[in-house]
Design a protein around this motif. Sequence first.
Motif, PDB file in Angstrom:
ATOM      1  N   SER A  21       0.829  -1.209   0.000  1.00 50.61           N
ATOM      2  CA  SER A  21       0.000   0.000   0.000  1.00 50.61           C
ATOM      3  C   SER A  21       0.858   1.252   0.000  1.00 50.61           C
ATOM      4  O   SER A  21       0.572   2.221  -0.709  1.00 50.61           O
ATOM      5  CB  SER A  21      -0.932   0.011   1.215  1.00 50.61           C
ATOM      6  OG  SER A  21      -1.814  -1.082   1.164  1.00 50.61           O
ATOM      7  N   THR A  22       1.909   1.257   0.780  1.00 49.18           N
ATOM      8  CA  THR A  22       2.821   2.400   0.840  1.00 49.18           C
ATOM      9  C   THR A  22       3.503   2.619  -0.504  1.00 49.18           C
ATOM     10  O   THR A  22       3.611   3.747  -0.988  1.00 49.18           O
ATOM     11  CB  THR A  22       3.877   2.186   1.944  1.00 49.18           C
ATOM     12  OG1 THR A  22       3.198   2.036   3.198  1.00 49.18           O
ATOM     13  CG2 THR A  22       4.850   3.341   2.014  1.00 49.18           C
ATOM     14  N   ILE A  23       3.946   1.538  -1.129  1.00 46.60           N
ATOM     15  CA  ILE A  23       4.587   1.642  -2.443  1.00 46.60           C
ATOM     16  C   ILE A  23       3.597   2.190  -3.461  1.00 46.60           C
ATOM     17  O   ILE A  23       3.932   3.080  -4.258  1.00 46.60           O
ATOM     18  CB  ILE A  23       5.140   0.267  -2.883  1.00 46.60           C
ATOM     19  CG1 ILE A  23       6.323  -0.126  -2.000  1.00 46.60           C
ATOM     20  CG2 ILE A  23       5.547   0.298  -4.360  1.00 46.60           C
ATOM     21  CD1 ILE A  23       6.763  -1.575  -2.171  1.00 46.60           C
ATOM     22  N   GLN A  24       2.368   1.699  -3.441  1.00 46.00           N
ATOM     23  CA  GLN A  24       1.362   2.145  -4.398  1.00 46.00           C
ATOM     24  C   GLN A  24       1.067   3.636  -4.219  1.00 46.00           C
ATOM     25  O   GLN A  24       0.984   4.377  -5.196  1.00 46.00           O
ATOM     26  CB  GLN A  24       0.083   1.333  -4.239  1.00 46.00           C
ATOM     27  CG  GLN A  24      -0.942   1.617  -5.318  1.00 46.00           C
ATOM     28  CD  GLN A  24      -2.083   0.620  -5.292  1.00 46.00           C
ATOM     29  OE1 GLN A  24      -2.025  -0.383  -4.590  1.00 46.00           O
ATOM     30  NE2 GLN A  24      -3.110   0.888  -6.064  1.00 46.00           N
ATOM     31  N   ARG A  25       0.943   4.109  -2.976  1.00 50.90           N
ATOM     32  CA  ARG A  25       0.698   5.534  -2.719  1.00 50.90           C
ATOM     33  C   ARG A  25       1.878   6.384  -3.180  1.00 50.90           C
ATOM     34  O   ARG A  25       1.703   7.445  -3.784  1.00 50.90           O
ATOM     35  CB  ARG A  25       0.412   5.775  -1.237  1.00 50.90           C
ATOM     36  CG  ARG A  25      -0.992   5.392  -0.812  1.00 50.90           C
ATOM     37  CD  ARG A  25      -1.347   5.918   0.573  1.00 50.90           C
ATOM     38  NE  ARG A  25      -0.420   5.507   1.616  1.00 50.90           N
ATOM     39  CZ  ARG A  25      -0.494   4.357   2.275  1.00 50.90           C
ATOM     40  NH1 ARG A  25      -1.447   3.494   1.999  1.00 50.90           N
ATOM     41  NH2 ARG A  25       0.387   4.055   3.204  1.00 50.90           N
ATOM     42  N   ALA A  26       3.098   5.915  -2.903  1.00 49.63           N
ATOM     43  CA  ALA A  26       4.287   6.670  -3.304  1.00 49.63           C
ATOM     44  C   ALA A  26       4.388   6.757  -4.826  1.00 49.63           C
ATOM     45  O   ALA A  26       4.727   7.815  -5.368  1.00 49.63           O
ATOM     46  CB  ALA A  26       5.539   6.014  -2.722  1.00 49.63           C
ATOM     47  N   LEU A  27       4.095   5.676  -5.521  1.00 47.22           N
ATOM     48  CA  LEU A  27       4.122   5.702  -6.982  1.00 47.22           C
ATOM     49  C   LEU A  27       3.072   6.667  -7.528  1.00 47.22           C
ATOM     50  O   LEU A  27       3.328   7.394  -8.495  1.00 47.22           O
ATOM     51  CB  LEU A  27       3.917   4.297  -7.546  1.00 47.22           C
ATOM     52  CG  LEU A  27       5.090   3.332  -7.356  1.00 47.22           C
ATOM     53  CD1 LEU A  27       4.677   1.916  -7.752  1.00 47.22           C
ATOM     54  CD2 LEU A  27       6.305   3.785  -8.151  1.00 47.22           C
ATOM     55  N   ALA A  28       1.886   6.687  -6.902  1.00 50.60           N
ATOM     56  CA  ALA A  28       0.834   7.616  -7.323  1.00 50.60           C
ATOM     57  C   ALA A  28       1.294   9.064  -7.132  1.00 50.60           C
ATOM     58  O   ALA A  28       1.054   9.918  -7.994  1.00 50.60           O
ATOM     59  CB  ALA A  28      -0.454   7.352  -6.551  1.00 50.60           C
ATOM     60  N   LEU A  29       1.967   9.340  -6.014  1.00 49.79           N
ATOM     61  CA  LEU A  29       2.491  10.693  -5.776  1.00 49.79           C
ATOM     62  C   LEU A  29       3.535  11.096  -6.804  1.00 49.79           C
ATOM     63  O   LEU A  29       3.693  12.282  -7.122  1.00 49.79           O
ATOM     64  CB  LEU A  29       3.073  10.802  -4.364  1.00 49.79           C
ATOM     65  CG  LEU A  29       2.061  10.783  -3.221  1.00 49.79           C
ATOM     66  CD1 LEU A  29       2.774  10.689  -1.879  1.00 49.79           C
ATOM     67  CD2 LEU A  29       1.174  12.018  -3.279  1.00 49.79           C
ATOM     68  N   LEU A  30       4.238  10.129  -7.350  1.00 44.22           N
ATOM     69  CA  LEU A  30       5.246  10.389  -8.380  1.00 44.22           C
ATOM     70  C   LEU A  30       4.627  10.454  -9.777  1.00 44.22           C
ATOM     71  O   LEU A  30       5.333  10.669 -10.763  1.00 44.22           O
ATOM     72  CB  LEU A  30       6.330   9.307  -8.348  1.00 44.22           C
ATOM     73  CG  LEU A  30       7.228   9.303  -7.108  1.00 44.22           C
ATOM     74  CD1 LEU A  30       8.125   8.074  -7.102  1.00 44.22           C
ATOM     75  CD2 LEU A  30       8.063  10.578  -7.056  1.00 44.22           C
ATOM     76  N   GLY A  31       3.302  10.255  -9.852  1.00 48.32           N
ATOM     77  CA  GLY A  31       2.612  10.388 -11.121  1.00 48.32           C
ATOM     78  C   GLY A  31       2.412   9.090 -11.884  1.00 48.32           C
ATOM     79  O   GLY A  31       1.972   9.100 -13.031  1.00 48.32           O
ATOM     80  N   TYR A  32       2.725   7.958 -11.275  1.00 49.22           N
ATOM     81  CA  TYR A  32       2.532   6.675 -11.939  1.00 49.22           C
ATOM     82  C   TYR A  32       1.154   6.127 -11.605  1.00 49.22           C
ATOM     83  O   TYR A  32       0.716   6.163 -10.459  1.00 49.22           O
ATOM     84  CB  TYR A  32       3.605   5.668 -11.516  1.00 49.22           C
ATOM     85  CG  TYR A  32       4.993   6.086 -11.917  1.00 49.22           C
ATOM     86  CD1 TYR A  32       5.403   6.004 -13.244  1.00 49.22           C
ATOM     87  CD2 TYR A  32       5.882   6.584 -10.978  1.00 49.22           C
ATOM     88  CE1 TYR A  32       6.676   6.401 -13.613  1.00 49.22           C
ATOM     89  CE2 TYR A  32       7.155   6.982 -11.335  1.00 49.22           C
ATOM     90  CZ  TYR A  32       7.544   6.886 -12.659  1.00 49.22           C
ATOM     91  OH  TYR A  32       8.806   7.275 -13.030  1.00 49.22           O
TER      92      TYR A  32
END
Length: 84
Positions: A21-32
Amino acid sequence: MKYNVEVKISLKKGMLNPEASTIQRALALLGYNVHETDTIDIVKFSMDEDSEELVKNEVEDMCQRLLCNPVIHDYMIDINPQED
């Protein structure tokens, strides 16, 4: 004979995975735009044994007793003879 063993360990479906979940949120913040994220642990080692069947039985025992918690984890075992 020597065998290369790889065990992939993941959480069973429906188990909470805070790391993913943390990885998914971080990727979303990076625009992925990532829809599903999962994490796995990979354990690699080699074994000397007379047959692949003996290796498989021993690795199954390792998984049940130490490498994972069968209640919350799934695992896949890959065994390959080592080339000389």
